[in-house]
Design a protein around this motif. Sequence first.
Motif, mmCIF file in Angstrom:
data_model
loop_
_atom_site.group_PDB
_atom_site.id
_atom_site.type_symbol
_atom_site.label_atom_id
_atom_site.label_comp_id
_atom_site.label_asym_id
_atom_site.label_seq_id
_atom_site.Cartn_x
_atom_site.Cartn_y
_atom_site.Cartn_z
ATOM 1 N N MET A 46 0.857 -1.174 0.000
ATOM 2 C CA MET A 46 0.000 0.000 0.000
ATOM 3 C C MET A 46 0.900 1.234 0.000
ATOM 4 N N ASN A 47 0.755 2.071 -1.023
ATOM 5 C CA ASN A 47 1.625 3.240 -1.177
ATOM 6 C C ASN A 47 3.108 2.853 -1.154
ATOM 7 N N GLY A 48 3.404 1.704 -1.745
ATOM 8 C CA GLY A 48 4.793 1.251 -1.795
ATOM 9 C C GLY A 48 5.290 0.564 -0.544
ATOM 10 N N GLU A 49 4.426 0.447 0.498
ATOM 11 C CA GLU A 49 4.820 -0.191 1.751
ATOM 12 C C GLU A 49 4.132 -1.546 1.894
ATOM 13 N N HIS A 50 4.791 -2.456 2.629
ATOM 14 C CA HIS A 50 4.175 -3.752 2.920
ATOM 15 C C HIS A 50 2.970 -3.555 3.837
ATOM 16 N N SER A 51 1.900 -4.289 3.582
ATOM 17 C CA SER A 51 0.702 -4.193 4.420
ATOM 18 C C SER A 51 0.159 -5.590 4.674
ATOM 19 N N ALA A 52 0.024 -5.928 5.953
ATOM 20 C CA ALA A 52 -0.546 -7.232 6.306
ATOM 21 C C ALA A 52 -2.001 -7.336 5.883
ATOM 22 N N ASP A 53 -2.688 -6.191 5.747
ATOM 23 C CA ASP A 53 -4.095 -6.212 5.361
ATOM 24 C C ASP A 53 -4.283 -6.711 3.929
ATOM 25 N N LEU A 54 -3.240 -6.645 3.115
ATOM 26 C CA LEU A 54 -3.332 -7.050 1.714
ATOM 27 C C LEU A 54 -2.566 -8.338 1.441
ATOM 28 N N SER A 55 -2.224 -9.043 2.494
ATOM 29 C CA SER A 55 -1.420 -10.249 2.323
ATOM 30 C C SER A 55 -2.299 -11.476 2.136
ATOM 31 N N CYS A 56 -1.692 -12.524 1.620
ATOM 32 C CA CYS A 56 -2.366 -13.809 1.518
ATOM 33 C C CYS A 56 -1.348 -14.894 1.837
ATOM 34 N N MET A 57 -1.827 -16.070 2.093
ATOM 35 C CA MET A 57 -0.935 -17.162 2.475
ATOM 36 C C MET A 57 -1.234 -18.375 1.618
ATOM 37 N N LEU A 58 -0.201 -18.973 1.072
ATOM 38 C CA LEU A 58 -0.319 -20.194 0.288
ATOM 39 C C LEU A 58 0.271 -21.339 1.094
ATOM 40 N N ARG A 59 -0.557 -22.324 1.382
ATOM 41 C CA ARG A 59 -0.080 -23.490 2.121
ATOM 42 C C ARG A 59 -0.069 -24.684 1.182
ATOM 43 N N GLU A 60 1.124 -25.228 0.968
ATOM 44 C CA GLU A 60 1.280 -26.370 0.094
ATOM 45 C C GLU A 60 1.229 -27.656 0.903
ATOM 46 N N PRO A 61 0.765 -28.743 0.311
ATOM 47 C CA PRO A 61 0.745 -30.016 1.050
ATOM 48 C C PRO A 61 2.157 -30.469 1.359
ATOM 49 N N THR A 62 2.326 -31.147 2.486
ATOM 50 C CA THR A 62 3.648 -31.632 2.866
ATOM 51 C C THR A 62 4.000 -32.868 2.042
ATOM 52 N N PRO A 63 5.283 -33.094 1.809
ATOM 53 C CA PRO A 63 5.681 -34.268 1.012
ATOM 54 C C PRO A 63 5.713 -35.565 1.809
ATOM 55 N N GLU A 64 5.420 -35.492 3.080
ATOM 56 C CA GLU A 64 5.518 -36.688 3.921
ATOM 57 C C GLU A 64 4.438 -37.713 3.557
ATOM 58 N N LYS A 65 4.804 -38.991 3.601
ATOM 59 C CA LYS A 65 3.853 -40.048 3.278
ATOM 60 C C LYS A 65 3.059 -40.494 4.502
ATOM 61 N N GLY A 66 3.642 -40.328 5.665
ATOM 62 C CA GLY A 66 2.975 -40.754 6.885
ATOM 63 C C GLY A 66 2.094 -39.667 7.460
ATOM 64 N N PRO A 75 12.943 -8.100 3.070
ATOM 65 C CA PRO A 75 12.073 -6.922 2.974
ATOM 66 C C PRO A 75 10.681 -7.235 3.511
ATOM 67 N N VAL A 76 10.529 -7.183 4.827
ATOM 68 C CA VAL A 76 9.252 -7.509 5.458
ATOM 69 C C VAL A 76 8.728 -6.288 6.216
ATOM 70 N N SER A 77 7.498 -6.406 6.692
ATOM 71 C CA SER A 77 6.890 -5.334 7.466
ATOM 72 C C SER A 77 7.721 -5.015 8.701
ATOM 73 N N ALA A 78 7.788 -3.733 9.026
ATOM 74 C CA ALA A 78 8.537 -3.312 10.211
ATOM 75 C C ALA A 78 7.969 -3.937 11.479
ATOM 76 N N ARG A 79 6.712 -4.341 11.460
ATOM 77 C CA ARG A 79 6.077 -4.966 12.624
ATOM 78 C C ARG A 79 6.787 -6.244 13.027
ATOM 79 N N LEU A 80 7.424 -6.919 12.074
ATOM 80 C CA LEU A 80 8.077 -8.195 12.351
ATOM 81 C C LEU A 80 9.515 -8.037 12.812
ATOM 82 N N LEU A 81 10.040 -6.821 12.783
ATOM 83 C CA LEU A 81 11.456 -6.607 13.059
ATOM 84 C C LEU A 81 11.680 -6.142 14.493
ATOM 85 N N SER A 82 12.636 -6.753 15.151
ATOM 86 C CA SER A 82 13.016 -6.316 16.499
ATOM 87 C C SER A 82 14.385 -6.885 16.844
#
Length: 215
Positions: A1-21, A106-113
């Motif tokens: 948003m305005n060139g800045e990272h925004s958690a409000d516009l994020s999405c998450m992709l979860r892929e299946p694990t390769p484990e057989k068990g 390059p992540v949101s400043a909220r995650l940095l400490s």
Amino acid sequence: MNGEHSADLSCMLREPTPEKGPVLPVAAVTRAMAYDPAAWLAAFARLALADTLGMLALGVALEAHGQNLLVALGGDGLPYRLIYRDLADVRISPARLARNGIEPPPVSARLLSDDPAVLHAKLFGSLVGTTFGSLIALFGRRDRVVERRLWAIVAAAAREASGALPDTRDVRADREALFAERIPVKAHLVARLDGAPPGDSWTGLPNFLSVRQGS
């Protein structure tokens, strides 16, 4: 948003694990799955502490509670691999990353400490205060003698994992916090009250990994 990272516009992709068990969140583990609770906990503790303390030493504190940690079970029913999901609330230390030759992402400043207290609360509050606490309550069935034995197993795994890391200033600070007399945990009730401050709220509980509490 305005060139800045925004958690409000994020999405998450979860892929299946390769484990057989079987692969499931740690929060979904039941006592019936652990034929030998002490052996199950020991295997899980070795994996969880080696991985998360190693990540912390590099500069990343995971929120390792039972929903974010997936455990892969072998044919013997014991954990042999951990999978972490949900990076939305980790804490990253640019200074630690730099000391380890890693460029901060390059992540949101909220995650940095760079504050060790923030990093320790994020990891230890979720892993020790929540994940191990819940598993030991599940396996111990309110038997305090059994619970102390299970905490001793976790403490031994913590000493082993911590001792295997390079003896840097950061690792020494992490070790001191990990075995302190009190451990930070999220104050979930406070977070749900009207007018609660934004962000995480913390309180402290006796730490059963400390020598004094475990004796």
